[in-house]
Write an enzyme that holds these catalytic residues in place. Structure first.
Site, PDB file in Angstrom:
ATOM      1  N   GLU A  37      50.851  15.336  33.220  1.00  7.02           N
ATOM      2  CA  GLU A  37      52.075  16.111  33.411  1.00  7.02           C
ATOM      3  C   GLU A  37      51.865  17.592  33.148  1.00  7.02           C
ATOM      4  O   GLU A  37      50.998  17.982  32.354  1.00  7.02           O
ATOM      5  CB  GLU A  37      53.164  15.619  32.444  1.00  7.02           C
ATOM      6  CG  GLU A  37      53.498  14.155  32.580  1.00  7.02           C
ATOM      7  CD  GLU A  37      54.519  13.695  31.563  1.00  7.02           C
ATOM      8  OE1 GLU A  37      55.282  12.764  31.885  1.00  7.02           O
ATOM      9  OE2 GLU A  37      54.557  14.237  30.433  1.00  7.02           O
ATOM     10  N   ARG A  59      60.141   5.324  20.883  1.00  6.58           N
ATOM     11  CA  ARG A  59      60.320   4.707  22.192  1.00  6.58           C
ATOM     12  C   ARG A  59      60.413   3.186  22.046  1.00  6.58           C
ATOM     13  O   ARG A  59      59.772   2.583  21.181  1.00  6.58           O
ATOM     14  CB  ARG A  59      59.159   5.103  23.109  1.00  6.58           C
ATOM     15  CG  ARG A  59      59.205   6.557  23.525  1.00  6.58           C
ATOM     16  CD  ARG A  59      57.889   7.040  24.112  1.00  6.58           C
ATOM     17  NE  ARG A  59      57.504   6.338  25.325  1.00  6.58           N
ATOM     18  CZ  ARG A  59      57.885   6.698  26.547  1.00  6.58           C
ATOM     19  NH1 ARG A  59      58.672   7.759  26.717  1.00  6.58           N
ATOM     20  NH2 ARG A  59      57.463   6.025  27.612  1.00  6.58           N
ATOM     21  N   CYS A  75      61.910  12.791  26.219  1.00  7.61           N
ATOM     22  CA  CYS A  75      60.810  13.161  27.107  1.00  7.61           C
ATOM     23  C   CYS A  75      60.997  12.398  28.411  1.00  7.61           C
ATOM     24  O   CYS A  75      61.094  11.178  28.391  1.00  7.61           O
ATOM     25  CB  CYS A  75      59.455  12.770  26.529  1.00  7.61           C
ATOM     26  SG  CYS A  75      59.320  12.814  24.732  1.00  7.61           S
TER      27      CYS A  75
END
Length: 306
Positions: free
Chosen positions: A185, A93, A109
């Protein structure tokens, strides 16, 4: 300071088709900044049984504070993209990401959103039959946005939905023990396998720092030397891993013989590894507890021995 999030509850929800999107505009990943994504993206707020009960901004759902020590539970997906050699595409990321910058993780993701076309909201029937076309459409959208892979190179019918996990994690490595940011999540795991030479991969620098194809053996080595430090430093920023990826990897992906990686083709083309009934629940690795609401153990730990 008023931390109260703006959560729009949906009353008498029947099916995704009856839902009215709230505060959503046309989604254009080409023009929005990370801060604008936080403000404008409208995620699917869930109860603990994975029913969509409303919406919230991406920002509000990811803020950890006393009123919501683990943020707001919302729907997510994690894509695992394999090539013909059964190598997995990883991404690191970008350093500019607000949550979990620099961490290595699975291919993509992100979150399905309200109010988009094609629709990204799935109901219980979609989960029960494994179709989850909403999540799959969201995956195609974000694989293009983050990695520059055109939609036509990833046919939506090739994605295989496997299972769901409910987890939370404070981003304490980036923002310190009292981090105001984190994830909470129910994550839908998706597999897809395509020939590497059929893919165009052109990562967006504000989303992705680096990409790498790895074998199972290579990943096991990378995880074995992963940093256990609790803050980002110049020395460890290339050896950090997302908490959700570590949970998925150690629970399902990597076990010898029985794991998904050793059985990629069966995973993709049979029902042997499908689990559409359960929502598996995990607390994060210890270093990701805490945050602005000082959240502690809740869902139960997965042992993740290196």
């Amino acid at each position: 300071q008023n931390h109260a999030p703006h959560v729009f509850l949906i009353q008498n929800l029947q099916t995704p088709e009856t839902m009215t999107p709230t505060n959503t505009a046309a989604w254009n990943g080409e023009t929005m900044t990370q801060e604008q994504f936080m403000q404008k993206d409208t995620v699917l707020v869930l109860d603990e049984q994975d029913n969509v009960i409303g919406s919230a901004s991406k920002k509000d759902s990811h803020v950890f504070h006393d009123e919501h020590p683990r943020g707001i539970l919302h729907r997510a997906f994690s894509v695992f993209l394999f090539n013909e050699k059964d190598e997995l595409l990883l991404q690191q990321r970008a350093s500019s990401k607000i949550t979990f910058p620099y961490v290595w993780t699975n291919t993509c993701c992100s979150h399905p959103l309200h109010g988009l076309e094609p629709g990204e909201v799935d109901g219980p029937k979609d989960v029960a039959d494994g179709s989850v076309m909403g999540v799959k459409h969201a995956a195609v959208r974000k694989l293009w946005h983050e990695l520059g892979i055109p939609a036509e190179q990833l046919p939506v019918e090739k994605f295989k939905f496997l299972t769901r996990l409910h987890y939370w994690a404070a981003d304490t490595v980036t923002h310190g023990k009292g981090s105001p940011w984190g994830e909470h999540e129910i994550d839908y795991v998706l597999f897809i396998k395509v020939p590497q030479d059929s893919l165009t991969i052109n990562p967006r620098p504000d989303e992705v720092e680096a990409v790498q194809w790895v074998s199972k053996k290579q990943l096991l080595h990378l995880l074995s030397v992963a940093s256990d430090e609790t803050t980002i430093t110049e020395g460890n920023k290339n050896s950090l891993w997302s908490p959700w990826f570590r949970l998925i990897a150690y629970r399902w992906l990597l076990p010898d013989g029985t794991g998904w990686w050793d059985n990629v083709d069966d995973v993709l083309h049979t029902d042997k590894f499908n689990d559409y009934e359960n929502v598996h629940k995990f607390d994060p690795p210890k270093e990701h507890m805490g945050g602005g609401g000082n959240a502690g153990e809740w869902l139960g730990q997965l042992q993740m021995n290196k």
